[in-house]
Design an enzyme around this catalytic site. Structure first.
Site, short mmCIF file in Angstrom:
data_model
loop_
_atom_site.label_atom_id
_atom_site.label_comp_id
_atom_site.label_asym_id
_atom_site.label_seq_id
_atom_site.Cartn_x
_atom_site.Cartn_y
_atom_site.Cartn_z
N LEU A 109 11.24 1.63 6.92
CA LEU A 109 10.53 2.06 5.73
C LEU A 109 11.29 3.34 5.19
O LEU A 109 11.30 4.24 6.14
CB LEU A 109 8.99 2.05 5.88
CG LEU A 109 8.48 2.46 4.41
CD1 LEU A 109 8.27 1.39 3.64
CD2 LEU A 109 7.26 3.40 4.73
N TYR A 140 0.75 -1.25 -0.01
CA TYR A 140 -0.21 -0.28 0.15
C TYR A 140 0.83 1.34 0.13
O TYR A 140 2.00 1.22 0.27
CB TYR A 140 -0.93 0.03 1.36
CG TYR A 140 -0.39 0.39 2.66
CD1 TYR A 140 0.63 -0.57 3.04
CD2 TYR A 140 -0.51 1.49 3.10
CE1 TYR A 140 1.14 -0.21 4.48
CE2 TYR A 140 0.10 2.07 4.33
CZ TYR A 140 1.02 1.18 4.92
OH TYR A 140 1.81 1.39 6.11
N LYS A 155 6.45 -1.80 1.92
CA LYS A 155 5.32 -1.43 2.31
C LYS A 155 3.95 -2.14 2.47
O LYS A 155 3.24 -1.87 1.62
CB LYS A 155 5.09 0.06 2.02
CG LYS A 155 4.17 1.20 2.96
CD LYS A 155 4.31 2.60 2.65
CE LYS A 155 3.42 3.24 2.93
NZ LYS A 155 3.47 3.27 4.62
N GLU A 194 12.14 2.95 14.03
CA GLU A 194 11.08 4.22 13.59
C GLU A 194 9.92 3.86 14.40
O GLU A 194 9.85 2.99 15.25
CB GLU A 194 10.78 3.70 12.10
CG GLU A 194 10.38 2.35 11.89
CD GLU A 194 10.02 2.11 10.36
OE1 GLU A 194 10.06 3.00 9.65
OE2 GLU A 194 10.06 0.87 9.73
N1 PDD Z 1 2.92 5.03 6.90
N2 PDD Z 1 7.71 3.98 8.59
C1 PDD Z 1 6.62 3.44 8.80
C2 PDD Z 1 6.47 2.03 9.45
C3 PDD Z 1 5.36 3.68 8.04
O1 PDD Z 1 4.33 3.31 8.12
C4 PDD Z 1 5.29 5.02 7.53
C5 PDD Z 1 4.40 5.71 6.77
C6 PDD Z 1 6.52 5.82 7.29
C7 PDD Z 1 6.67 7.13 6.67
O2 PDD Z 1 6.64 7.04 5.62
P1 PDD Z 1 6.12 8.37 4.72
O3 PDD Z 1 6.94 9.61 5.12
O4 PDD Z 1 6.61 8.04 3.21
O5 PDD Z 1 4.64 8.44 4.78
C8 PDD Z 1 7.84 5.22 8.00
C9 PDD Z 1 1.95 5.52 6.39
C10 PDD Z 1 1.59 7.02 6.58
C11 PDD Z 1 0.70 4.75 6.83
O6 PDD Z 1 0.85 3.64 7.23
O7 PDD Z 1 -0.56 5.49 7.51
#
Ligand code: PDD
Length: 283
Positions: free
Chosen positions: A203, A31, A147, A179
């Site tokens: 991620l 996703y 992801k 993270e």
């Molecule tokens: N999640 N690390 C994890 C485990 C994440 O699920 C996310 C983002 C990030 C940050 O990635 P980005 O800056 O590209 O949004 C880091 C999304 C927002 C979610 O699961 O809702």
């Protein structure tokens, strides 16, 4: 709310998917969450590139990334999400087929869903006041760079944080604070902005890249290296980044204040720079 499912645009309540869908059965899907500011999808090419990496990472035969971008843009317009903040969710699964662990027959078509997500207003106050986090063991697998919708550890730890009266949790693996449950984690140590390097254990956040670029523009030194749990008490400031949280200060870890317990000065500068960056894209 209009959503997209496997070629059709339809009301969300009409969007239905098979109980044989492999994401339902095995979490066999990937996703993206993409933000729109005033109707413009932020870093769309980067999100599509990461979607491609995720799809490749779990070997789903799907390549219509350009189409996903067009669909996302059309949904922003059709749902009149053209002012303020909005979020678009994209999911690609290995498709629906009789349940076998190994891949389904090659003619199985991936299921593709794109739709708006509700935008939580609490994000703004968290960015203003900062959040409290707890440190939790990283019980995830070793391909956190993909992801996938297999988010059960993230779900359980996000809930543990709420149960313990905190806002979120930071995963710790081998004594390293890696993270958040849905965000990347940053620390500022003696003026240097530090975040975990891009490895299979985290991620590669798109917001993380933007923030590192902004640090460069502001002349703030950065270092991509592991942040040890034992170093956290020495941090001048901490913050998390994500599509949904942008730059959000972390003001408390396991009940202990970070600095004076208020969002830090450099974090504030980065929040301002992030806002200006977003606004500059609208020109
Ligand atoms: N999640 N690390 C994890 C485990 C994440 O699920 C996310 C983002 C990030 C940050 O990635 P980005 O800056 O590209 O949004 C880091 C999304 C927002 C979610 O699961 O809702």
């Amino acid at each position: 709310m209009i959503v997209y499912l496997n070629g059709d645009y339809l009301g969300k309540e009409k969007a239905q998917i098979s109980v044989d869908d492999r994401a339902f059965l095995f979490a066999d899907g990937v996703y993206e969450v993409i933000r729109a500011y005033n109707g413009r999808l932020f870093k769309l090419p980067e999100h599509l590139r990461r979607l491609e990496q995720s799809v490749r990472g779990i070997r789903i035969p799907f390549s219509e990334f350009k189409k996903v971008g067009e669909v996302a843009e059309r949904l922003v317009a059709e749902n009149k999400l053209t002012s303020g903040n909005a979020l678009i969710y994209v999911e690609v699964t290995r498709g629906s087929a009789a349940r076998t662990h190994a891949f389904p027959p090659p003619e199985t078509k991936p299921n593709v869903y794109v739709g708006p997500l509700e935008f939580s207003k609490k994000r703004h106050s968290q960015q203003e006041k900062g959040i409290s986090v707890i440190l939790v063991p990283d019980i995830r697998w070793s391909r956190c760079d993909i992801k996938t919708v297999g988010l059960l550890p993230n779900v359980l730890m996000a809930q543990r944080a709420l149960d313990e009266g905190a806002d979120d949790a930071i995963f710790v693996r081998d004594a390293v604070a890696i993270e958040g449950t849905a965000s990347n984690f940053f620390g500022i140590f003696q003026g240097v902005v530090v975040t975990h390097p891009k490895t299979n254990l985290m991620l590669a956040g798109i917001t993380r890249d933007v923030v590192l670029e902004l640090c460069g523009n502001l002349g703030l030194p950065t270092r991509e290296s592991p942040i040890l749990e034992s170093d956290l008490p020495q941090a001048d400031e901490l913050f998390v980044t994500s599509t949904t949280m942008e730059v959000t200060p972390v003001v408390e870890v396991d009940g202990r204040k970070v600095g004076d317990g208020k969002p830090g000065r450099i974090t504030r500068r980065l929040q301002k720079a992030f806002r200006e960056y977003v606004e500059s894209l609208g020109d």
